[in-house]
Design an enzyme around this catalytic site. Sequence first.
Site, PDB file in Angstrom:
ATOM      1  CG  ASP A 138       3.003  -2.686   8.631  1.00 34.35           C
ATOM      2  OD1 ASP A 138       3.142  -4.121   8.650  1.00 34.35           O
ATOM      3  OD2 ASP A 138       2.901  -1.456   8.223  1.00 34.35           O
TER       4      ASP A 138
ATOM      5  NE  ARG B 122      -2.580   1.581   3.835  1.00 31.68           N
ATOM      6  CZ  ARG B 122      -2.614   1.359   4.207  1.00 31.68           C
ATOM      7  NH1 ARG B 122      -4.205   1.320   4.835  1.00 31.68           N
ATOM      8  NH2 ARG B 122      -2.753   2.079   5.571  1.00 31.68           N
TER       9      ARG B 122
ATOM     10  CB  THR C 259      -2.178   7.425  -3.348  1.00 30.65           C
ATOM     11  OG1 THR C 259      -1.353   5.813  -3.437  1.00 30.65           O
ATOM     12  CG2 THR C 259      -0.294   8.343  -4.206  1.00 30.65           C
TER      13      THR C 259
ATOM     14  CG  ASP D  11       6.174  -2.832  10.249  1.00 28.46           C
ATOM     15  OD1 ASP D  11       7.006  -3.252   8.190  1.00 28.46           O
ATOM     16  OD2 ASP D  11       6.041  -1.511   9.961  1.00 28.46           O
TER      17      ASP D  11
HETATM   18  C1  PRP Z   1      -0.953  -4.086   4.167  1.00 28.71           C
HETATM   19  C2  PRP Z   1      -2.037  -5.173   4.597  1.00 28.71           C
HETATM   20  C3  PRP Z   1      -3.043  -5.342   3.318  1.00 28.71           C
HETATM   21  C4  PRP Z   1      -2.727  -4.027   3.197  1.00 28.71           C
HETATM   22  C5  PRP Z   1      -3.475  -3.408   3.863  1.00 28.71           C
HETATM   23  O1  PRP Z   1      -0.092  -4.543   3.689  1.00 28.71           O
HETATM   24  O2  PRP Z   1      -1.195  -6.655   4.408  1.00 28.71           O
HETATM   25  O3  PRP Z   1      -1.990  -6.027   2.733  1.00 28.71           O
HETATM   26  O4  PRP Z   1      -2.114  -3.542   3.622  1.00 28.71           O
HETATM   27  O5  PRP Z   1      -4.487  -2.308   3.526  1.00 28.71           O
HETATM   28  P1  PRP Z   1      -5.997  -1.785   2.908  1.00 28.71           P
HETATM   29  O6  PRP Z   1      -6.450  -2.469   2.603  1.00 28.71           O
HETATM   30  O7  PRP Z   1      -5.464  -0.459   2.720  1.00 28.71           O
HETATM   31  O8  PRP Z   1      -5.441  -1.597   1.500  1.00 28.71           O
HETATM   32  P2  PRP Z   1       0.962  -4.073   3.988  1.00 28.71           P
HETATM   33  O9  PRP Z   1       1.038  -2.830   2.192  1.00 28.71           O
HETATM   34  O10 PRP Z   1       1.898  -2.466   4.602  1.00 28.71           O
HETATM   35  O11 PRP Z   1       2.416  -4.473   3.095  1.00 28.71           O
HETATM   36  P3  PRP Z   1       3.247  -5.242   4.123  1.00 28.71           P
HETATM   37  O12 PRP Z   1       2.280  -6.601   4.557  1.00 28.71           O
HETATM   38  O13 PRP Z   1       4.704  -5.560   2.649  1.00 28.71           O
HETATM   39  O14 PRP Z   1       3.843  -5.241   5.300  1.00 28.71           O
HETATM   40  N1  URA Z   2      -2.017  -2.640   6.956  1.00 25.06           N
HETATM   41  C1  URA Z   2      -1.418  -2.869   8.164  1.00 25.06           C
HETATM   42  O1  URA Z   2      -0.804  -3.908   8.349  1.00 25.06           O
HETATM   43  N2  URA Z   2      -2.069  -2.596   9.065  1.00 25.06           N
HETATM   44  C2  URA Z   2      -3.140  -1.202   9.116  1.00 25.06           C
HETATM   45  O2  URA Z   2      -3.682  -0.994  10.058  1.00 25.06           O
HETATM   46  C3  URA Z   2      -3.950  -0.744   8.031  1.00 25.06           C
HETATM   47  C4  URA Z   2      -2.767  -1.411   6.840  1.00 25.06           C
END
Ligand code: PRP
Ligand code: URA
Length: 211
Positions: free
Chosen positions: A201, A103, A107, A204
């Site tokens: 997160d 994400r 944006t 993370d």
């Molecule tokens: C997180 C999560 C989803 C997304 C959700 O991933 O695992 O894929 O955000 O957000 P949304 O519903 O607003 O699209 P992230 O982009 O943080 O990537 P990561 O899993 O690599 O940490």
């Molecule tokens: N992605 C995450 O990992 N946590 C949130 O709360 C939202 C998006």
Amino acid sequence: MRVVVADHPLITHKLTVLRDTRTPPPTFRQLVDELMTLLAYEATREVRVDSVEIETPVARTTGVKISEPAPLIVPILRAGLGMLDGMVKMVPTAEVGFLGMKRNEETLSPETYAERLPDDLSGRQCFVLDPMLATGGSLAAAIDFLFARGATDVTAICVLGTPEGIAAGRTGAGDRNVTLVLGALDDGLNDQAYIVPGLGDAGDRLYGTID
Ligand code: PRP
Ligand code: URA
């Protein structure tokens, strides 16, 4: 889009520990795995099966086996990877495809950086794994990806979701055959689009901070 919020004290108990900011990554990973196993039970209720004749030591009887083509499990990297083993344990004959999405925190749109899926998903039941349904942008993009390849049936499994994410999922799904299974429905999003109360997160907490 059909929405199921799994309602079970074991799930709520494990989610409480998962949310706790003091829970360290090894315990967090273990809990995501266990939660996935519990959610898989709900998410595979409609898995397609064929009947088979077998012989027990006592009698001949009819049972079922998971139909061909095997279901396709699609974890969304990174965080969805934490759910993969828990799902594969429950459906060992499934195949696995990968979608990498990040994400964009300015944006809030998902950016797809990796894709390793069969070209033709005609007739495949697909199970998308992502612990977090926040704005719903990532899930809507994943659903589009799979239907564009010919999938006719997608079940998304998320540990936590929001009303905003469900609304975006519904818009993205339209009249296509999509089911969403959630471990819990949280209150909503904060001003950085993080789930509240959420768990922070997920990527993370599973794998460490990379940016
Ligand atoms: C997180 C999560 C989803 C997304 C959700 O991933 O695992 O894929 O955000 O957000 P949304 O519903 O607003 O699209 P992230 O982009 O943080 O990537 P990561 O899993 O690599 O940490
Ligand atoms: N992605 C995450 O990992 N946590 C949130 O709360 C939202 C998006």
